[in-house]
Design a protein around this motif. Structure first.
Motif, PDB file in Angstrom:
ATOM      1  N   GLY A  14     -10.037  -4.309 -29.398  1.00  0.00           N
ATOM      2  CA  GLY A  14     -10.144  -3.335 -28.317  1.00  0.00           C
ATOM      3  C   GLY A  14      -9.540  -3.871 -27.038  1.00  0.00           C
ATOM      4  N   PRO A  15     -10.274  -3.743 -25.917  1.00  0.00           N
ATOM      5  CA  PRO A  15      -9.768  -4.259 -24.639  1.00  0.00           C
ATOM      6  C   PRO A  15      -9.523  -5.777 -24.676  1.00  0.00           C
ATOM      7  CG  PRO A  15     -11.615  -2.792 -24.274  1.00  0.00           C
ATOM      8  CD  PRO A  15     -11.515  -3.007 -25.760  1.00  0.00           C
ATOM      9  N   GLY A  16     -10.170  -6.465 -25.593  1.00  0.00           N
ATOM     10  CA  GLY A  16      -9.952  -7.901 -25.739  1.00  0.00           C
ATOM     11  C   GLY A  16      -8.520  -8.242 -26.103  1.00  0.00           C
ATOM     12  N   ARG A  17      -7.839  -7.331 -26.803  1.00  0.00           N
ATOM     13  CA  ARG A  17      -6.428  -7.549 -27.138  1.00  0.00           C
ATOM     14  C   ARG A  17      -5.572  -7.603 -25.878  1.00  0.00           C
ATOM     15  NH1 ARG A  17      -4.891  -4.106 -32.545  1.00  0.00           N
ATOM     16  NH2 ARG A  17      -6.288  -5.272 -33.924  1.00  0.00           N
ATOM     17  N   VAL A  20      -6.288 -10.921 -24.168  1.00  0.00           N
ATOM     18  CA  VAL A  20      -5.582 -12.010 -24.849  1.00  0.00           C
ATOM     19  C   VAL A  20      -4.088 -11.952 -24.525  1.00  0.00           C
ATOM     20  CG1 VAL A  20      -4.915 -12.938 -27.111  1.00  0.00           C
ATOM     21  CG2 VAL A  20      -7.294 -12.300 -26.690  1.00  0.00           C
ATOM     22  N   ALA A  21      -3.522 -10.758 -24.484  1.00  0.00           N
ATOM     23  CA  ALA A  21      -2.095 -10.621 -24.171  1.00  0.00           C
ATOM     24  C   ALA A  21      -1.796 -11.104 -22.751  1.00  0.00           C
ATOM     25  CB  ALA A  21      -1.654  -9.171 -24.335  1.00  0.00           C
ATOM     26  N   VAL A  22      -2.657 -10.760 -21.795  1.00  0.00           N
ATOM     27  CA  VAL A  22      -2.446 -11.211 -20.418  1.00  0.00           C
ATOM     28  C   VAL A  22      -2.582 -12.732 -20.348  1.00  0.00           C
ATOM     29  CG1 VAL A  22      -3.331 -11.112 -18.049  1.00  0.00           C
ATOM     30  CG2 VAL A  22      -3.142  -9.017 -19.396  1.00  0.00           C
ATOM     31  N   TYR A  23      -3.569 -13.276 -21.040  1.00  0.00           N
ATOM     32  CA  TYR A  23      -3.711 -14.740 -21.083  1.00  0.00           C
ATOM     33  C   TYR A  23      -2.476 -15.382 -21.708  1.00  0.00           C
ATOM     34  CZ  TYR A  23      -8.278 -15.819 -19.181  1.00  0.00           C
ATOM     35  OH  TYR A  23      -9.322 -16.024 -18.317  1.00  0.00           O
ATOM     36  N   ALA A  24      -1.939 -14.776 -22.750  1.00  0.00           N
ATOM     37  CA  ALA A  24      -0.749 -15.333 -23.403  1.00  0.00           C
ATOM     38  C   ALA A  24       0.444 -15.331 -22.450  1.00  0.00           C
ATOM     39  CB  ALA A  24      -0.428 -14.538 -24.667  1.00  0.00           C
ATOM     40  N   VAL A  25       0.616 -14.261 -21.685  1.00  0.00           N
ATOM     41  CA  VAL A  25       1.700 -14.204 -20.701  1.00  0.00           C
ATOM     42  C   VAL A  25       1.514 -15.308 -19.658  1.00  0.00           C
ATOM     43  CG1 VAL A  25       2.675 -12.822 -18.817  1.00  0.00           C
ATOM     44  CG2 VAL A  25       2.236 -11.767 -21.044  1.00  0.00           C
ATOM     45  N   PHE A  26       0.286 -15.475 -19.184  1.00  0.00           N
ATOM     46  CA  PHE A  26       0.039 -16.530 -18.201  1.00  0.00           C
ATOM     47  C   PHE A  26       0.205 -17.913 -18.812  1.00  0.00           C
ATOM     48  CE2 PHE A  26      -1.123 -13.450 -15.170  1.00  0.00           C
ATOM     49  CZ  PHE A  26      -1.087 -14.093 -13.945  1.00  0.00           C
ATOM     50  N   LEU A 119      -8.569 -12.690 -13.413  1.00  0.00           N
ATOM     51  CA  LEU A 119      -8.537 -12.907 -14.863  1.00  0.00           C
ATOM     52  C   LEU A 119      -9.748 -13.660 -15.409  1.00  0.00           C
ATOM     53  CD1 LEU A 119      -6.780 -12.208 -17.294  1.00  0.00           C
ATOM     54  CD2 LEU A 119      -5.535 -14.335 -16.920  1.00  0.00           C
ATOM     55  N   PRO A 120     -10.168 -14.778 -14.812  1.00  0.00           N
ATOM     56  CA  PRO A 120     -11.340 -15.452 -15.374  1.00  0.00           C
ATOM     57  C   PRO A 120     -12.624 -14.639 -15.230  1.00  0.00           C
ATOM     58  CG  PRO A 120     -10.645 -16.559 -13.376  1.00  0.00           C
ATOM     59  CD  PRO A 120      -9.590 -15.552 -13.714  1.00  0.00           C
ATOM     60  N   LEU A 121     -12.708 -13.840 -14.169  1.00  0.00           N
ATOM     61  CA  LEU A 121     -13.879 -12.964 -14.019  1.00  0.00           C
ATOM     62  C   LEU A 121     -13.920 -11.943 -15.146  1.00  0.00           C
ATOM     63  CD1 LEU A 121     -13.718 -12.427 -10.156  1.00  0.00           C
ATOM     64  CD2 LEU A 121     -15.243 -13.961 -11.408  1.00  0.00           C
ATOM     65  N   LEU A 122     -12.768 -11.344 -15.440  1.00  0.00           N
ATOM     66  CA  LEU A 122     -12.693 -10.397 -16.553  1.00  0.00           C
ATOM     67  C   LEU A 122     -12.963 -11.097 -17.881  1.00  0.00           C
ATOM     68  CD1 LEU A 122      -9.565  -8.272 -15.535  1.00  0.00           C
ATOM     69  CD2 LEU A 122     -11.989  -7.632 -15.370  1.00  0.00           C
ATOM     70  N   GLY A 123     -12.435 -12.307 -18.028  1.00  0.00           N
ATOM     71  CA  GLY A 123     -12.665 -13.077 -19.256  1.00  0.00           C
ATOM     72  C   GLY A 123     -14.137 -13.365 -19.485  1.00  0.00           C
ATOM     73  N   LEU A 124     -14.824 -13.801 -18.445  1.00  0.00           N
ATOM     74  CA  LEU A 124     -16.257 -14.088 -18.579  1.00  0.00           C
ATOM     75  C   LEU A 124     -17.064 -12.817 -18.838  1.00  0.00           C
ATOM     76  CD1 LEU A 124     -16.673 -16.811 -15.824  1.00  0.00           C
ATOM     77  CD2 LEU A 124     -16.805 -17.138 -18.308  1.00  0.00           C
ATOM     78  N   LEU A 125     -16.691 -11.730 -18.175  1.00  0.00           N
ATOM     79  CA  LEU A 125     -17.369 -10.456 -18.436  1.00  0.00           C
ATOM     80  C   LEU A 125     -17.152 -10.001 -19.875  1.00  0.00           C
ATOM     81  CD1 LEU A 125     -16.666  -8.482 -15.135  1.00  0.00           C
ATOM     82  CD2 LEU A 125     -18.896  -9.253 -15.983  1.00  0.00           C
ATOM     83  N   TRP A 126     -15.935 -10.152 -20.373  1.00  0.00           N
ATOM     84  CA  TRP A 126     -15.653  -9.759 -21.754  1.00  0.00           C
ATOM     85  C   TRP A 126     -16.414 -10.643 -22.745  1.00  0.00           C
ATOM     86  CZ3 TRP A 126     -14.461  -5.615 -24.079  1.00  0.00           C
ATOM     87  CH2 TRP A 126     -14.042  -5.624 -25.408  1.00  0.00           C
ATOM     88  N   LEU A 127     -16.467 -11.922 -22.481  1.00  0.00           N
ATOM     89  CA  LEU A 127     -17.231 -12.822 -23.358  1.00  0.00           C
ATOM     90  C   LEU A 127     -18.706 -12.451 -23.353  1.00  0.00           C
ATOM     91  CD1 LEU A 127     -15.412 -16.148 -22.541  1.00  0.00           C
ATOM     92  CD2 LEU A 127     -15.625 -15.128 -24.819  1.00  0.00           C
ATOM     93  N   ARG A 128     -19.204 -12.067 -22.204  1.00  0.00           N
ATOM     94  CA  ARG A 128     -20.610 -11.633 -22.122  1.00  0.00           C
ATOM     95  C   ARG A 128     -20.808 -10.320 -22.878  1.00  0.00           C
ATOM     96  NH1 ARG A 128     -24.205  -8.961 -18.093  1.00  0.00           N
ATOM     97  NH2 ARG A 128     -26.221  -9.936 -18.404  1.00  0.00           N
ATOM     98  N   HIS A 129     -19.883  -9.394 -22.717  1.00  0.00           N
ATOM     99  CA  HIS A 129     -19.979  -8.096 -23.374  1.00  0.00           C
ATOM    100  C   HIS A 129     -19.943  -8.217 -24.895  1.00  0.00           C
ATOM    101  CE1 HIS A 129     -19.375  -3.818 -24.103  1.00  0.00           C
ATOM    102  NE2 HIS A 129     -18.313  -4.126 -24.823  1.00  0.00           N
ATOM    103  N   THR A 130     -19.174  -9.169 -25.392  1.00  0.00           N
ATOM    104  CA  THR A 130     -19.011  -9.328 -26.845  1.00  0.00           C
ATOM    105  C   THR A 130     -19.889 -10.430 -27.434  1.00  0.00           C
ATOM    106  OG1 THR A 130     -17.140 -10.836 -26.523  1.00  0.00           O
ATOM    107  CG2 THR A 130     -16.639  -8.471 -26.784  1.00  0.00           C
ATOM    108  N   ARG A 131     -20.829 -10.915 -26.652  1.00  0.00           N
ATOM    109  CA  ARG A 131     -21.665 -12.020 -27.143  1.00  0.00           C
ATOM    110  C   ARG A 131     -22.516 -11.564 -28.330  1.00  0.00           C
ATOM    111  NH1 ARG A 131     -24.311  -9.954 -22.835  1.00  0.00           N
ATOM    112  NH2 ARG A 131     -26.546  -9.636 -22.977  1.00  0.00           N
ATOM    113  N   PRO A 132     -22.877 -12.494 -29.180  1.00  0.00           N
ATOM    114  CA  PRO A 132     -23.724 -12.149 -30.323  1.00  0.00           C
ATOM    115  C   PRO A 132     -25.096 -11.665 -29.850  1.00  0.00           C
ATOM    116  CG  PRO A 132     -22.789 -14.336 -30.591  1.00  0.00           C
ATOM    117  CD  PRO A 132     -22.468 -13.891 -29.198  1.00  0.00           C
ATOM    118  N   ARG A 133     -25.593 -10.661 -30.489  1.00  0.00           N
ATOM    119  CA  ARG A 133     -26.924 -10.156 -30.186  1.00  0.00           C
ATOM    120  C   ARG A 133     -27.815 -10.425 -31.380  1.00  0.00           C
ATOM    121  NH1 ARG A 133     -23.252  -7.633 -27.543  1.00  0.00           N
ATOM    122  NH2 ARG A 133     -23.540  -6.606 -25.556  1.00  0.00           N
ATOM    123  N   PRO A 134     -29.054 -10.766 -31.111  1.00  0.00           N
ATOM    124  CA  PRO A 134     -29.956 -11.012 -32.243  1.00  0.00           C
ATOM    125  C   PRO A 134     -30.124  -9.725 -33.056  1.00  0.00           C
ATOM    126  CG  PRO A 134     -31.137 -11.145 -30.146  1.00  0.00           C
ATOM    127  CD  PRO A 134     -29.697 -10.911 -29.832  1.00  0.00           C
TER     128      PRO A 134
END
Length: 145
Positions: A14-17, A20-26, A119-134
């Motif tokens: 999803g938005p993670g792609r 990842v693409a923006v990170y790859a460009v950077f 970018l790192p703010l978005l990265g951390l938010l995305w990691l939080r959004h996709t974190r494993p849930r019990p």
């Protein structure tokens, strides 16, 4: 590295792609810039160019970790990126003489439209959004719903 758990959303879907693409460009841009700076112009601004090299490594690691779902590595890399852009950004404004040449993180990424700050703010938010849930425990047939 282990595979992501079944209860975790993938960091590269999803938005993670896009992330990842923006990170790859950077990663590519920072690596190319740092390579030229370190090989050709090291004597002009060693601190700035060493930090450009560090930024390049951080972007490469963050890209790979986000793409592969290596959550711990991704969180560490993106956190280092955020601290780097904040510290280097503040230091480059407080002591411009120490930064006669710009880095990716100088002036909070001003030369890159402040994307290195966001970018790192978005990265951390995305990691939080996709974190494993019990997983929810199974209910007994005798318990009310």
């Amino acid at each position: 590295m282990s595979a992501p758990s079944a209860t975790a959303a993938s960091t590269a879907r999803g938005p993670g792609r896009v992330l990842v693409a923006v990170y790859a460009v950077f990663a590519l841009a920072a690596s190319a810039r740092a390579g030229v700076q370190l090989v050709r112009d090291w004597h002009e601004a060693p601190l700035a160019y060493a930090l450009s090299g560090l930024a390049a490594v951080v972007y490469v690691v963050a890209t790979l970790a986000l793409a592969r779902g290596w959550r711990v590595v991704a969180t560490a890399a993106v956190s280092v990126e955020l601290v780097g852009v904040l510290v280097v950004g503040a230091f480059s404004l407080a002591d411009p003489a120490a930064f006669p040449r710009a880095t990716v993180w100088s002036a909070f990424g001003q030369g890159y439209g402040y994307v290195p700050l966001v970018l790192p703010l978005l990265g951390l938010l995305w990691l939080r959004h996709t974190r494993p849930r019990p997983t929810e425990p199974a209910r007994s047939t005798f318990e009310p719903a």
